[in-house]
Design a protein around this motif. Structure first.
Motif, PDB file in Angstrom:
ATOM      1  N   ALA A  32      46.702  47.611  34.245  1.00 41.86           N
ATOM      2  CA  ALA A  32      45.513  48.251  33.700  1.00 41.86           C
ATOM      3  C   ALA A  32      44.308  47.361  34.048  1.00 41.86           C
ATOM      4  O   ALA A  32      44.485  46.180  34.352  1.00 41.86           O
ATOM      5  N   CYS A  33      43.113  47.945  34.017  1.00 42.49           N
ATOM      6  CA  CYS A  33      41.906  47.178  34.379  1.00 42.49           C
ATOM      7  C   CYS A  33      41.792  45.893  33.553  1.00 42.49           C
ATOM      8  O   CYS A  33      41.507  44.826  34.084  1.00 42.49           O
ATOM      9  N   ARG A  34      42.038  46.026  32.255  1.00 43.76           N
ATOM     10  CA  ARG A  34      41.888  44.850  31.381  1.00 43.76           C
ATOM     11  C   ARG A  34      42.836  43.736  31.803  1.00 43.76           C
ATOM     12  O   ARG A  34      42.487  42.557  31.771  1.00 43.76           O
ATOM     13  N   VAL A  64      41.544  42.206  35.232  1.00 43.48           N
ATOM     14  CA  VAL A  64      40.388  41.327  35.011  1.00 43.48           C
ATOM     15  C   VAL A  64      40.836  39.946  34.519  1.00 43.48           C
ATOM     16  O   VAL A  64      40.291  38.916  34.918  1.00 43.48           O
ATOM     17  N   ALA A  65      41.869  39.942  33.677  1.00 43.95           N
ATOM     18  CA  ALA A  65      42.355  38.675  33.120  1.00 43.95           C
ATOM     19  C   ALA A  65      43.034  37.799  34.180  1.00 43.95           C
ATOM     20  O   ALA A  65      43.240  36.610  33.965  1.00 43.95           O
ATOM     21  N   ASP A  98      35.634  49.636  40.153  1.00 45.79           N
ATOM     22  CA  ASP A  98      35.018  48.889  39.042  1.00 45.79           C
ATOM     23  C   ASP A  98      35.563  47.455  38.989  1.00 45.79           C
ATOM     24  O   ASP A  98      34.807  46.503  38.813  1.00 45.79           O
ATOM     25  N   PHE A 135      36.899  48.413  27.185  1.00 45.60           N
ATOM     26  CA  PHE A 135      38.092  49.074  27.714  1.00 45.60           C
ATOM     27  C   PHE A 135      38.612  50.100  26.711  1.00 45.60           C
ATOM     28  O   PHE A 135      38.445  49.926  25.502  1.00 45.60           O
ATOM     29  N   SER A 190      40.523  35.155  37.894  1.00 47.02           N
ATOM     30  CA  SER A 190      40.242  33.741  38.134  1.00 47.02           C
ATOM     31  C   SER A 190      41.444  33.089  38.833  1.00 47.02           C
ATOM     32  O   SER A 190      41.284  32.375  39.832  1.00 47.02           O
ATOM     33  N   ASP A 191      42.649  33.379  38.338  1.00 49.59           N
ATOM     34  CA  ASP A 191      43.863  32.849  38.984  1.00 49.59           C
ATOM     35  C   ASP A 191      44.026  33.421  40.396  1.00 49.59           C
ATOM     36  O   ASP A 191      44.499  32.735  41.305  1.00 49.59           O
ATOM     37  N   TYR A 192      43.627  34.672  40.576  1.00 50.46           N
ATOM     38  CA  TYR A 192      43.711  35.309  41.902  1.00 50.46           C
ATOM     39  C   TYR A 192      42.798  34.566  42.890  1.00 50.46           C
ATOM     40  O   TYR A 192      43.211  34.232  44.005  1.00 50.46           O
ATOM     41  N   ARG A 252      34.675  30.796  33.313  1.00 50.05           N
ATOM     42  CA  ARG A 252      34.095  31.665  34.352  1.00 50.05           C
ATOM     43  C   ARG A 252      33.785  33.049  33.785  1.00 50.05           C
ATOM     44  O   ARG A 252      32.766  33.652  34.138  1.00 50.05           O
ATOM     45  N   HIS A 279      39.427  30.081  33.641  1.00 53.87           N
ATOM     46  CA  HIS A 279      39.286  31.526  33.514  1.00 53.87           C
ATOM     47  C   HIS A 279      38.322  31.872  32.376  1.00 53.87           C
ATOM     48  O   HIS A 279      37.413  32.686  32.540  1.00 53.87           O
ATOM     49  N   ARG A 294      34.243  45.403  41.789  1.00 56.73           N
ATOM     50  CA  ARG A 294      32.897  44.915  41.492  1.00 56.73           C
ATOM     51  C   ARG A 294      32.967  43.695  40.567  1.00 56.73           C
ATOM     52  O   ARG A 294      32.262  42.711  40.770  1.00 56.73           O
ATOM     53  N   TYR A 295      33.837  43.780  39.572  1.00 54.20           N
ATOM     54  CA  TYR A 295      33.986  42.657  38.632  1.00 54.20           C
ATOM     55  C   TYR A 295      34.449  41.396  39.382  1.00 54.20           C
ATOM     56  O   TYR A 295      33.934  40.293  39.162  1.00 54.20           O
ATOM     57  N   MET A 343      32.649  37.788  39.735  1.00 58.34           N
ATOM     58  CA  MET A 343      33.296  36.514  39.414  1.00 58.34           C
ATOM     59  C   MET A 343      33.080  35.527  40.572  1.00 58.34           C
ATOM     60  O   MET A 343      32.768  34.349  40.350  1.00 58.34           O
ATOM     61  N   GLY A 374      43.515  50.287  28.334  1.00 59.73           N
ATOM     62  CA  GLY A 374      43.089  49.172  29.175  1.00 59.73           C
ATOM     63  C   GLY A 374      42.237  49.555  30.376  1.00 59.73           C
ATOM     64  O   GLY A 374      41.990  48.711  31.249  1.00 59.73           O
TER      65      GLY A 374
END
Lengths: 220, 92
Positions: free
Chosen positions: B12-14, B17-18, B45, A126, B21-23, A203, A200, B48-49, B53, A130
């Motif tokens: 932000a993407c980062r 992404v974090a 992007d 990133f 899993s909770d989503y 995974r 999390h 796709r991630y 998952m 981010g």
């Protein structure tokens, strides 16, 4: 009848539990076990043997010890089934016997939430704000088949085994064995929030491992 | 309210992404969930991630153990039989 897209999503959200005894109700099975029905007991053993060995291996250092713990668990079931009150599912009750046995048998490492550097496959991917600088490549359409191939599956088992203790236990129970988060929290005595963090992390690392597998496949 | 803004601002993407899993777990509060969904609408992007998952979870759910041994069934059945024989003996 739910549309297939919805059922597919539900499957993804809650992995299908593969324990066959789900077809027979808990109370029916418990009655048969209490009555000394050997067929019911044999069925119970063959249903739970594999998941229990797998779960035991997340606690103890070797397969031999895991098998011993599973054997003791079944003996615990024989002795304890008369006292089973049905407050949890039979499966959770059996898993709890295993977890208790496994913990007293000899932990392979202390129980703790790993705060160390995680190999999550995301380091350096990133920008400072981010956004992706190295976004994930598309996976092939037949990704499920490729990643389920026996040689990959063996490496997945090793990758799960390499996870820190609680991450290993949580992902095994949730995603491999299909238990609910409530069941896993109860079994491992962890909070819902903690369970989600551990899941999390596990995974994320396993996705990164699959990403590496597919990249190697593309290169070869 | 600052807190509400934090929960509902653009991700932000980062950060997205974090939260995946909770989503997938359905464990995000509504505003956070909505922020993830807005991000996904705009970011292929991250889409796709998220798919990857989900694929990871599916594959884990179909994992077969490598070489689980044949159950020590005979020994267990013997224990089962003995236990019930003693029970019957005890009660009868």
């Amino acid at each position: 009848m739910l549309p297939s897209a919805v059922t597919a999503t539900l499957r993804a959200l809650q992995p299908v539990c593969r324990v066959r005894s789900q077809t027979v109700s808990d109370s029916e099975l418990v009655e048969r076990l209490r009555a000394g029905d050997e067929h019911a007991f044999a069925e119970l053993v063959s249903t739970y043997q594999q998941p229990l060995v797998r779960l035991a291996l997340t606690f103890v250092p070797s397969r031999a010890v895991a098998e011993e713990v599973v054997q003791e668990t079944f003996i615990g079931v024989i002795r304890g089934i008369g006292r089973f009150e049905g407050r949890s599912s039979l499966k959770t009750w059996i898993y709890r016997i295993l977890v208790n046995r496994a913990r007293t048998t000899g932990a392979r490492e202390p129980r703790h939430v790993s705060l160390g550097e995680d190999r999550d496959g995301l380091a350096g991917r990133f920008s400072a704000d981010g956004a992706w600088t190295d976004p994930p490549s598309a996976w092939p359409d037949d990704v499920d088949d490729r990643l389920s191939a026996p040689q990959v599956a063996r490496r997945v088992i090793v990758a799960i085994d390499d996870l820190p203790g609680l991450q290993r236990q949580v992902v095994t129970l949730r995603d491999v064995e299909g238990l609910s988060s409530a069941e896993v929290c109860e079994l491992l005595e962890i909070s819902e929030g903690n369970q989600r963090v551990l899941l999390h992390r596990a995974r994320t690392k396993l996705r990164a491992m699959f990403e590496d597998e597919l990249a190697v496949e593309r290169r070869s | 309210m600052k807190v509400l803004k934090w929960w509902s601002r653009e991700l932000a993407c980062r950060e997205a992404v974090a939260l995946f899993s909770d989503y997938i777990e359905g464990a995000l509060p509504p505003r956070r969930k909505a922020a993830v969904e807005r991000h996904l609408q705009a970011c292929a992007d991250c889409g796709r991630y998220l798919d990857q998952m989900r694929a990871t979870i599916r594959v884990l759910g179909h994992l077969e153990p490598d070489d689980v041994p044949a159950p020590a069934m005979d020994e267990l059945l013997e224990v089962f039989r003995r236990f019930h024989a003693e029970e019957e003996g005890g009660s009868g």
